[in-house]
Design an enzyme around this catalytic site. Structure first.
Site, short mmCIF file in Angstrom:
data_model
loop_
_atom_site.label_atom_id
_atom_site.label_comp_id
_atom_site.label_asym_id
_atom_site.label_seq_id
_atom_site.Cartn_x
_atom_site.Cartn_y
_atom_site.Cartn_z
N VAL A 193 64.93 41.81 6.41
CA VAL A 193 66.23 41.13 6.36
C VAL A 193 66.54 40.67 4.94
O VAL A 193 67.65 40.87 4.44
CB VAL A 193 66.25 39.93 7.33
CG1 VAL A 193 67.60 39.19 7.23
CG2 VAL A 193 66.04 40.41 8.77
N ASP A 236 58.45 36.39 -2.85
CA ASP A 236 57.68 36.86 -1.70
C ASP A 236 56.33 37.35 -2.23
O ASP A 236 56.29 38.28 -3.02
CB ASP A 236 58.41 37.99 -0.98
CG ASP A 236 57.74 38.37 0.34
OD1 ASP A 236 56.49 38.39 0.39
OD2 ASP A 236 58.45 38.64 1.31
N VAL A 276 69.20 31.80 7.97
CA VAL A 276 69.30 32.59 9.21
C VAL A 276 67.90 33.02 9.66
O VAL A 276 67.76 33.99 10.39
CB VAL A 276 70.22 33.82 9.03
CG1 VAL A 276 71.65 33.42 8.79
CG2 VAL A 276 69.71 34.73 7.92
N ALA A 277 66.87 32.29 9.21
CA ALA A 277 65.49 32.67 9.51
C ALA A 277 64.95 31.84 10.68
O ALA A 277 65.08 32.21 11.84
CB ALA A 277 64.62 32.49 8.27
N ARG A 278 64.32 30.71 10.37
CA ARG A 278 63.77 29.80 11.37
C ARG A 278 64.10 28.38 10.97
O ARG A 278 63.98 28.00 9.81
CB ARG A 278 62.24 29.96 11.47
CG ARG A 278 61.79 31.26 12.15
CD ARG A 278 62.08 31.23 13.64
NE ARG A 278 61.60 32.41 14.33
CZ ARG A 278 62.33 33.49 14.55
NH1 ARG A 278 63.57 33.55 14.10
NH2 ARG A 278 61.83 34.52 15.22
N GLU A 283 66.58 23.75 19.26
CA GLU A 283 67.81 24.46 19.64
C GLU A 283 68.04 24.33 21.14
O GLU A 283 67.14 24.58 21.93
CB GLU A 283 67.69 25.94 19.25
CG GLU A 283 67.63 26.14 17.74
CD GLU A 283 67.62 27.60 17.32
OE1 GLU A 283 67.58 28.49 18.20
OE2 GLU A 283 67.66 27.87 16.11
N HIS A 333 72.72 30.20 16.42
CA HIS A 333 71.70 31.25 16.39
C HIS A 333 72.29 32.62 16.75
O HIS A 333 71.89 33.27 17.71
CB HIS A 333 70.55 30.91 17.35
CG HIS A 333 69.24 31.55 16.95
ND1 HIS A 333 68.03 30.95 17.12
CD2 HIS A 333 68.97 32.75 16.36
CE1 HIS A 333 67.06 31.74 16.68
NE2 HIS A 333 67.61 32.84 16.22
N LEU A 334 73.22 33.05 15.91
CA LEU A 334 73.94 34.30 16.15
C LEU A 334 73.43 35.46 15.30
O LEU A 334 74.04 36.53 15.30
CB LEU A 334 75.44 34.10 15.84
CG LEU A 334 76.19 33.08 16.70
CD1 LEU A 334 77.64 32.98 16.25
CD2 LEU A 334 76.11 33.45 18.18
N GLY A 335 72.32 35.27 14.59
CA GLY A 335 71.86 36.29 13.65
C GLY A 335 71.76 37.68 14.24
O GLY A 335 72.12 38.66 13.60
N ALA A 336 71.25 37.78 15.46
CA ALA A 336 71.06 39.10 16.08
C ALA A 336 72.18 39.44 17.06
O ALA A 336 72.09 40.44 17.76
CB ALA A 336 69.72 39.13 16.81
#
Length: 597
Positions: free
Chosen positions: A205, A224, A283-285, A314, A333-336
């Site tokens: 991502v 990273d 948009v991760a955790r 959540e 939580h709409l990322g996916a």
């Protein structure tokens, strides 16, 4: 004479989520591997359900895309029962061979116990597996698989959508107009072009967000530890250290997993390191941000705006100060949540579940295959040693170049055909990857996980004279082409080097760089390089004692008397930052590092 023989790379790997549970793993319900003493290298597979004459039953407990349902129906009987209560799920599960859930269904220990041993696969339609009790799944011989790739583009697009919406106050302006106001001057935004975006976590991502941000004219940097520099350069991204990313970014986009190492990684201490007026997208955790600290940073003007799709709890409380903050944009939580991603996830998880029911190895498995107890009896201390050496080595790495080249050396008096090191290699891979990743490394996915991160692991064997009664004399792990946060860990040839042995059944660290030490790998470790002089052990011990930190073991290795020495100290508790600073302030201490095991 000792001889060195190369070890062929292997595709079989292991999971050890909890070593204490390994003694429970002695069943033939999941794929197994040949014992340590063996002349056969062949993998042995056992079909997961007993009868080939009847179809297995798959319970789909949350809504799944039609394409996935159709794929399941070609192989199994499919029961789509949504919104089950915990009691209803426990009642149904004894009639099912597989269960597919999303994030809303909790697959608890009670579910596995209620299955009576029939449940063989749990499929999580998505990435996170927080709602599945992995330890219980392993104990009950149940494989857990997920679908980590299908929602990549959707999550990246949502990250970019939040980035732009935040910069231009879209949500706030929309609410204002719908309230009958026309406040053009209030909602003046900022441009993205020419701004620096720090992508924290350069996986699937994160790299897709970077590509899109480059297209918007942004300067993109990334942090990273595992991202290959050449892959970053290919899309025009510069890899930097964590602190450099914080200090230089105008925008920060989070794409790191939630692990003990990343929990609340953005906190009061890290916010003050950021450029004033920074803008943050997540948009991760949710747990990677200390939400109370973020509110304080917003109120202080350190953070100008935030756009959040995920939260620690959540849904968040209705009176959440963060959610209600005027300069925070939020989504549930709409990322996916795109039609395409939902179909892709459905197909990916259906294929994984069907493959597992057929007895095939799945690259997305996240828990441990069953291993014969007699193999683990001999392997257990070496398995633990291998993982801890991997964990120590990766924690010694600093800088933004990324871990790419790892060499593992096994010293043993056993002939190559009598020493199967595949489990050990997998555990080293697990130790290298898991501390800063959400991936659960196991026999199924270790090589796959390493390859995905550009991690190349080579193996070498040193054949020793002597009795082959003990499987191994020592294991050595080297990481090449990286900088170290503890310079003394660098060997004469320029690699980070750690080495360990098993003594009386307990893993021990016996070498760091060029220094010989001897410390039990229990609890955590402080490494100090100091001038070799009288009283150093007492000084460091006194600091730890004053702060109520219990020392379990201490060892000193030196080059020569009155020269440099490395002290390895085993501690039961994590010392505070103030305690570590006091150790660093001792005049003869030249460098130190705290390492979690």
């Amino acid at each position: 004479m000792a001889a060195t023989t190369p070890t062929a790379a292997s595709n079989l790997l292991i999971t050890k989520k909890n070593l204490s549970s390994l003694s429970l793993i002695s069943t033939n319900k999941l794929p197994t591997f040949s014992p340590l003493h063996t002349s056969s290298r062949k993998q042995r597979f056992i079909v997961l359900f007993a009868s080939l004459n009847s179809k297995p039953t798959v319970l789909v407990a949350e809504k799944l895309g039609e394409a996935g349902i159709n794929l399941l129906k070609d192989f199994a009987n499919v029961d789509c029962s949504y919104n089950l209560s915990p009691d209803e799920l426990c009642t149904k599960i004894s009639l099912c061979d597989a269960l597919i859930v999303r994030s809303g269904t909790k697959v608890s220990r009670e579910v596995f116990e209620s299955s009576g041993g029939r449940l063989k696969v749990v499929g999580r339609a998505g990435v996170g597996i927080d709602n599945v009790d992995l330890a219980a799944a392993t104990e009950h011989g149940c494989l857990v698989v997920n679908a980590p790739t299908a929602n990549t583009i959707a999550a990246a697009e949502h990250g970019i959508a939040l980035l732009a919406a935040m910069a231009r106050n879209v949500a706030q302006a929309d609410a204002s107009v719908k309230a009958g106001k026309w406040q053009r001057n209030k909602y003046v935004g900022v441009s993205l072009v020419g701004k620096t975006l720090a992508v924290m976590g350069f996986g699937k991502v994160g790299s897709e967000v970077a590509r899109r941000a480059k297209g918007l004219g942004m300067h993109v940097i990334a942090h990273d530890p595992y991202a290959p520099a050449d892959r970053a350069r290919a899309i025009g991204v510069e890899l930097v250290s964590f602190d450099e990313a914080l200090a230089t970014a105008d925008f920060i986009s989070l794409h790191m997993p939630l692990t003990p190492a990343t929990a609340k990684i953005l906190n009061d201490e890290t916010f003050v390191k950021m450029k004033k007026g920074v803008r943050i997208v997540n948009v991760a955790r949710g747990g990677v941000i200390d939400e109370d600290a973020l509110v304080r940073a917003l109120d202080a003007g350190i953070v100008a705006q935030a756009a959040l799709d995920v939260f620690t709890v959540e849904p968040p409380p209705q009176d959440s100060k963060l959610v209600q903050h005027e300069r925070v944009t939020v989504t549930p939580h709409l990322g996916a949540s795109t039609m395409e991603a939902q179909e892709g996830v459905a197909i990916e998880i259906a294929e994984a579940v069907v493959g597992a029911l057929k007895g095939e190895l799945a690259s997305t498995a996240v828990n441990a295959p069953m291993v014969p107890a007699e193999v683990l009896t001999e392997l257990k201390p070496y398995v633990e040693l291998a993982e801890k050496l991997g964990r120590l080595a990766v924690q010694l790495v600093s800088g933004g170049s990324g871990v790419k080249d790892v060499k593992v050396t096994y010293a043993s008096a056993r002939a190559p055909d009598d020493l199967d090191t595949r489990v050990l290699r997998a555990m080293i891979t697990k130790g290298l990857i898991e501390p800063i990743s959400s991936v659960f490394v196991n026999l199924v996915n270790a090589d796959f996980s390493a390859k995905q991160r550009g991690l190349r692991i080579s193996e070498e064997r040193i054949l020793l004279d002597g009795s082959p009664e003990s499987p191994l004399d020592f294991i050595q792990v080297q990481i090449a082409n990286v900088e170290s946060k503890f310079a003394s860990a660098i060997s004469e040839t320029g690699e980070i080097k750690v080495e360990g042995r098993v003594k009386d059944g307990i893993p021990h660290l016996t070498r760091v760089g060029s220094f010989e030490v001897d410390v039990s790998l229990e609890g955590s470790i402080i490494l100090c390089r100091q001038v070799d002089q009288p009283g150093m052990i007492g000084k460091v011990g006194s600091v730890l004692g004053e702060e109520n930190v219990n020392v379990s073991f201490m060892s000193v290795g030196r080059i020569a008397p009155r020269k440099q020495a490395v002290m390895a100290i085993g501690v039961d508790e994590e010392p505070s930052k103030e305690t570590l600073k006091k150790i660093g302030d001792i005049p003869a201490v030249e460098e130190f590092v705290f390492l979690k095991l």
